[in-house]
Design an enzyme around this catalytic site. Structure first.
Site, PDB file in Angstrom:
ATOM      1  N   TYR A 135       0.819  -1.214   0.000  1.00 23.20           N
ATOM      2  CA  TYR A 135       0.000   0.000   0.000  1.00 23.20           C
ATOM      3  C   TYR A 135       0.856   1.268   0.000  1.00 23.20           C
ATOM      4  O   TYR A 135       0.437   2.313   0.469  1.00 23.20           O
ATOM      5  CB  TYR A 135      -0.931   0.019   1.231  1.00 23.20           C
ATOM      6  CG  TYR A 135      -2.002  -1.063   1.272  1.00 23.20           C
ATOM      7  CD1 TYR A 135      -2.164  -1.979   0.240  1.00 23.20           C
ATOM      8  CD2 TYR A 135      -2.864  -1.159   2.358  1.00 23.20           C
ATOM      9  CE1 TYR A 135      -3.130  -2.965   0.291  1.00 23.20           C
ATOM     10  CE2 TYR A 135      -3.848  -2.152   2.414  1.00 23.20           C
ATOM     11  CZ  TYR A 135      -3.963  -3.055   1.376  1.00 23.20           C
ATOM     12  OH  TYR A 135      -4.933  -4.033   1.437  1.00 23.20           O
ATOM     13  N   ASP A 242      -4.071  -6.663   6.312  1.00 24.17           N
ATOM     14  CA  ASP A 242      -5.409  -6.122   6.051  1.00 24.17           C
ATOM     15  C   ASP A 242      -6.403  -7.271   5.861  1.00 24.17           C
ATOM     16  O   ASP A 242      -7.486  -7.299   6.450  1.00 24.17           O
ATOM     17  CB  ASP A 242      -5.339  -5.233   4.797  1.00 24.17           C
ATOM     18  CG  ASP A 242      -6.634  -4.495   4.532  1.00 24.17           C
ATOM     19  OD1 ASP A 242      -7.463  -4.355   5.464  1.00 24.17           O
ATOM     20  OD2 ASP A 242      -6.825  -4.035   3.382  1.00 24.17           O
TER      21      ASP A 242
END
Ligand code: IPM
Ligand code: MN
Length: 347
Positions: A135, A242
């Site tokens: 990310y 995540d």
């Protein structure tokens, strides 16, 4: 007595509902344990974006810097603002600007809660790398809209970033049951994840009292369903963490129970505390949202602020409420009733 200065960002949707509930509980805990929480509320949200063109003001990060901690409800109202805009305008810049590299998410069943699994004796602490990896935001697109279109999203793993998250995980494991599982995929990702494994072994050498396993992300998802009781601390990259923490939320009974902390461990910047569940526009403002994840995140904030006794009392109050069957199933109780039960248990 110096009050703890807390920036409150209720944000969007049920973020507002659960922040109000959490703040009520935290204020009662503060008065019971003899400290003060001085809260300042910021209305940064998708509504703010529609009115001003920004999720938070240009000096938003500088404003937050002056606080001891940030409490955030939820961000997102995709009907009017794309998530790629709202998240990159508020939640993600805070995590990155304040170097909140350790995202901590506890997964265990509260008393009275029956998760979807037969297993019930699990207590997992997931440590997700929160600032780089998959990310990082490095990438781009070319030839947009043509048949030759290309999109590149580059995962970035730095020695500094990988080493510090693993070290943080080992410290947590040392304070718990002394087992750490490093989540990898080095059988397929032969650069970043082979590097991740090397750093895991290097850091592990400094923690001979902690046992280490390395597990590929795919096997890890099966492990969390089949034998979660074998896991203690998990350390995972941003994307893997995540995904695993939504799975963790599911096995602990749902997103209504999933708390999280975004920690800047050297305390040079404020850390941020938020439930994992998101803004849930369909149930916003309807007294439906379960505030337990939000209150639990608040307990993590108290602990971080050095108010360990108050944090323990808030957790005990949550457990007292769920132990009596309050808030343990979707729809069984509303936001207000669950909050009242936690407050009663705290009194
Ligand atoms: C979470 C969320 C966020 C993330 C999204 C909303 C950007 O899924 O906190 O887990 O991926 O970090
Ligand atoms: Mn997520």
């Amino acid at each position: 007595m110096t009050p703890h200065k807390i920036a409150l960002i209720p944000g969007d949707g049920i973020g507002v509902d659960v922040t109000d509930a959490a703040v009520r509980v935290l204020q009662v805990a503060a008065s019971r344990f003899g400290f003060a929480l001085q809260t300042t509320r910021f209305d940064w949200s998708c509504e703010t974006y529609l009115a001003t063109g920004r999720m938070m003001p240009e000096d938003g990060i500088e404003t937050l810097r002056g606080f001891d901690a940030i409490y955030l409800g939820a961000v997102g109202w995709p009907a009017t603002v794309p998530d790629s805009v709202s998240l990159h305008g508020l939640l993600l810049p805070i995590r990155k600007a304040f170097d909140q590299y350790a995202n901590i998410r506890p997964h265990r069943l509260l008393p009275g809660v029956t998760g979807p699994l037969r297993a019930d004796g699990f207590d997992i602490l997931c440590i997700r790398e929160n600032t780089e990896g998959e990310y990082s935001g490095a990438g781009g697109r070319v030839h947009q809209g043509t048949g030759n279109e290309v999109a590149v999203e580059t995962a970035i793993f730095t020695r500094k970033g990988v080493e510090r998250i693993l070290r943080f995980g080992f410290e947590q494991a040392r304070a718990r049951r002394k087992h750490l599982t490093s989540v990898t995929k080095s059988n397929a990702q032969r650069h970043s994840m082979v590097f991740w494994d090397e750093v895991t072994r290097e850091v592990a050498a400094d923690y001979p009292d902690v046992t280490v396993s390395m597990m590929h992300i795919d096997a890890m998802t099966a492990k969390m369903v089949m034998a979660p009781q074998d896991l203690d601390v998990i350390v995972a990259s941003n994307l893997f963490g995540d995904i695993l923490t939504d799975l963790g939320a599911a096995i602990q009974g749902g997103l209504g129970f999933a708390a999280s902390a975004n920690i800047c461990p050297d305390r040079g910047n404020p850390s941020m505390f938020e439930p994992v569940h998101g803004s849930a526009p369909d149930i916003a403002g309807k007294n439906i949202a379960n505030p337990i994840a939000a209150i639990w995140s608040g307990a993590m904030m108290l602990d971080h602020l050095g108010e360990a006794q108050a944090a323990t009392a808030v957790m005990a109050a949550i457990e007292g409420a769920t132990g009596k069957g309050v808030g343990i199933r979707p729809g069984s109780h509303g936001t207000a009733a669950i909050t009242a039960a936690v407050l009663e248990a705290l009194a």
